[in-house]
Design a protein around this motif. Sequence first.
Motif, short mmCIF file in Angstrom:
data_model
loop_
_atom_site.label_atom_id
_atom_site.label_comp_id
_atom_site.label_asym_id
_atom_site.label_seq_id
_atom_site.Cartn_x
_atom_site.Cartn_y
_atom_site.Cartn_z
N HIS A 51 -14.82 2.02 -2.94
CA HIS A 51 -14.08 3.24 -2.64
C HIS A 51 -13.47 3.21 -1.24
O HIS A 51 -12.43 3.81 -0.99
CB HIS A 51 -14.98 4.47 -2.75
N THR A 52 -14.16 2.52 -0.34
CA THR A 52 -13.68 2.44 1.04
C THR A 52 -12.37 1.67 1.10
O THR A 52 -11.41 2.10 1.75
CB THR A 52 -14.74 1.76 1.92
N VAL A 53 -12.36 0.52 0.42
CA VAL A 53 -11.12 -0.27 0.38
C VAL A 53 -10.03 0.54 -0.28
O VAL A 53 -8.88 0.58 0.18
CB VAL A 53 -11.33 -1.58 -0.40
N ASN A 54 -10.40 1.20 -1.37
CA ASN A 54 -9.40 1.99 -2.10
C ASN A 54 -8.77 3.06 -1.21
O ASN A 54 -7.56 3.26 -1.20
CB ASN A 54 -10.06 2.65 -3.31
N LYS A 55 -9.61 3.72 -0.44
CA LYS A 55 -9.09 4.78 0.44
C LYS A 55 -8.11 4.20 1.45
O LYS A 55 -7.06 4.79 1.73
CB LYS A 55 -10.25 5.47 1.17
N ALA A 56 -8.46 3.03 1.99
CA ALA A 56 -7.56 2.38 2.96
C ALA A 56 -6.23 2.07 2.29
O ALA A 56 -5.15 2.37 2.83
CB ALA A 56 -8.21 1.12 3.51
N TYR A 57 -6.28 1.48 1.11
CA TYR A 57 -5.06 1.14 0.39
C TYR A 57 -4.22 2.38 0.09
O TYR A 57 -2.99 2.37 0.20
CB TYR A 57 -5.40 0.40 -0.91
N GLN A 58 -4.87 3.45 -0.30
CA GLN A 58 -4.12 4.69 -0.61
C GLN A 58 -3.37 5.19 0.62
O GLN A 58 -2.23 5.64 0.53
CB GLN A 58 -5.08 5.77 -1.12
N LEU A 59 -4.05 5.10 1.77
CA LEU A 59 -3.40 5.55 3.00
C LEU A 59 -2.20 4.68 3.35
O LEU A 59 -1.14 5.17 3.75
CB LEU A 59 -4.40 5.53 4.17
N LEU A 60 -2.37 3.38 3.16
CA LEU A 60 -1.28 2.45 3.46
C LEU A 60 -0.12 2.66 2.50
O LEU A 60 1.05 2.57 2.88
CB LEU A 60 -1.80 1.00 3.36
N LYS A 61 -0.46 2.96 1.25
CA LYS A 61 0.58 3.22 0.25
C LYS A 61 1.35 4.48 0.62
O LYS A 61 2.59 4.52 0.55
CB LYS A 61 -0.10 3.40 -1.11
N GLN A 62 0.62 5.49 1.03
CA GLN A 62 1.22 6.77 1.39
C GLN A 62 2.25 6.62 2.51
O GLN A 62 3.28 7.27 2.52
CB GLN A 62 0.09 7.68 1.87
N ASP A 63 1.95 5.72 3.46
CA ASP A 63 2.89 5.47 4.56
C ASP A 63 3.85 4.34 4.23
O ASP A 63 4.57 3.85 5.11
CB ASP A 63 2.11 5.15 5.84
N GLU A 64 3.82 3.91 2.97
CA GLU A 64 4.74 2.88 2.47
C GLU A 64 4.60 1.53 3.16
O GLU A 64 5.56 0.76 3.25
CB GLU A 64 6.19 3.38 2.56
N PHE A 65 3.42 1.24 3.64
CA PHE A 65 3.17 -0.11 4.14
C PHE A 65 3.00 -1.07 2.97
O PHE A 65 3.39 -2.21 3.04
CB PHE A 65 1.90 -0.14 5.01
N ILE A 66 2.39 -0.55 1.92
CA ILE A 66 2.15 -1.40 0.76
C ILE A 66 2.61 -0.69 -0.52
O ILE A 66 2.85 0.52 -0.52
CB ILE A 66 0.66 -1.75 0.60
N LEU A 67 2.75 -1.48 -1.57
CA LEU A 67 3.00 -0.92 -2.90
C LEU A 67 1.86 -1.33 -3.80
O LEU A 67 1.31 -2.42 -3.66
CB LEU A 67 4.31 -1.46 -3.49
N ILE A 68 1.51 -0.45 -4.69
CA ILE A 68 0.45 -0.81 -5.64
C ILE A 68 1.04 -0.90 -7.04
O ILE A 68 1.34 0.11 -7.67
CB ILE A 68 -0.70 0.20 -5.58
N HIS A 69 1.25 -2.16 -7.46
CA HIS A 69 1.77 -2.40 -8.80
C HIS A 69 0.63 -2.51 -9.79
O HIS A 69 -0.39 -3.11 -9.48
CB HIS A 69 2.55 -3.72 -8.85
N ARG A 70 0.87 -1.97 -10.94
CA ARG A 70 -0.12 -2.10 -12.00
C ARG A 70 -0.39 -3.57 -12.32
O ARG A 70 -1.52 -3.96 -12.58
CB ARG A 70 0.42 -1.41 -13.27
#
Lengths: 124, 124, 124, 124
Positions: A51-70
């Motif tokens: 969950h910790t990694v997930n939260k980090a990824y969600q934050l990065l996605k929100q600021d458009e640093f990363i994209l999460i493709h299915r």
Amino acid sequence: MLINLDFESKEPIYQQLVDRIIEGIAKKELKPGEGLPSVRSLASDIGINLHTVNKAYQLLKQDEFILIHRQKGVVINPDGIPKADDMYIDQLRRNLKPLIAESICREVTEDDFLKICSEIYKTF
Amino acid sequence: MLINLDFESKEPIYQQLVDRIIEGIAKKELKPGEGLPSVRSLASDIGINLHTVNKAYQLLKQDEFILIHRQKGVVINPDGIPKADDMYIDQLRRNLKPLIAESICREVTEDDFLKICSEIYKTF
Amino acid sequence: MLINLDFESKEPIYQQLVDRIIEGIAKKELKPGEGLPSVRSLASDIGINLHTVNKAYQLLKQDEFILIHRQKGVVINPDGIPKADDMYIDQLRRNLKPLIAESICREVTEDDFLKICSEIYKTF
Amino acid sequence: MLINLDFESKEPIYQQLVDRIIEGIAKKELKPGEGLPSVRSLASDIGINLHTVNKAYQLLKQDEFILIHRQKGVVINPDGIPKADDMYIDQLRRNLKPLIAESICREVTEDDFLKICSEIYKTF
DNA sequence: GTGGTCTAGACCACG
DNA sequence: GTGGTCTAGACCACA
């Protein structure tokens, strides 16, 4: 790219993770379009909760640093990171202000402060 | 001196209070030896709990910004604030690093960044 | 005899006052039968509250360091200070224990510790 | 490890708790890296408020006896306790001075005093 | 009236 | 379930 976390820090782990990844991008160790490990593999690599990694990824996605493709998984934004806008600059100012205020109290001159910033810039 | 807090912010109230007081010292609105309101009066002025004010004061005391005088009450350290030492500079670097990293990602140039810092310095 | 108080200390002023006077007796600067200033004069000399001096004197009287005569005023016990009894030694042990415990944690050897005590003994 | 507190004592509970834990470390009953109970469980075990335990832990953390690990919880500092520095020795001297002064007044000889310290050292 | 201590209960962020 | 934060109310030691 090596990720170094401090489990004794007051800073939350997910925030440290976000910072490390942003630093990786700033250092060009992570390039636009490049893939990041899956939540699961990164979590087990570092030995932290999923969950910790997930939260980090969600934050990065929100600021458009990363994209999460299915399908492709997690990738650094191939279009590059959004440029600084006024809102970002404002927030940056708010973050810098208390640092500068304390530095002034402790008699760090403006030149000294700028030099320190400059040095950090060079490390990227 | 006016103290402005944001109760919606994620930043803890006691931390905001610490920041405001340090800013007040940096702006010379609060001078060494000057008295600060008692925990109780400041708490009721701001409309927060006295323990919250107390925590802020304890943190400021720990960093020697203020001291608790048995007769005069809470006062700005009359000997002035301790100068920056290596430990402070290190901590400052650690705080600046993620701000600079993100700024680089967002294509804020070193010059722009230094200019922003410089502007903030001028406000004190 | 000069009395030096630290108004910023966590130690109550009346306790500091008690300690200073006991140290004066230990150093023979204050001899049995010798008079001490009145509550009022001492208070105004040091610039502290009358009740604070009074509390210190009451404590000293309770442990028979001083006598409070209606007419002669405050005098160091002319019969000398009561010798250490078991109760005192017990209390001393309880006071020393945490100091020694922490010293052990910090790797102060028994020899070092005894040497420090010895040095302090020499100053009296 | 058993923790014995005196609720009648003038000594604050949190301070007694700090002392007991430091004694536990000195006696090697608590080893570096070893975990301590959570604030909540310790508080309910002893029958005191969790904030009181928390205050004790914060003080121990500040002096680096323990650290708060995000995953392991509260642990004895695995790197060991910081060695005595000049500041600690000074503080120790200041703490010992009034004890020694009173002992001198009560005709406890230096030898007797050192013997008592020595005995306490042996109990650890 | 001041700060220090302690309690009690609540919500939240974190992992 | 953990520690962190905040509130509320109480008593005491201190000056």
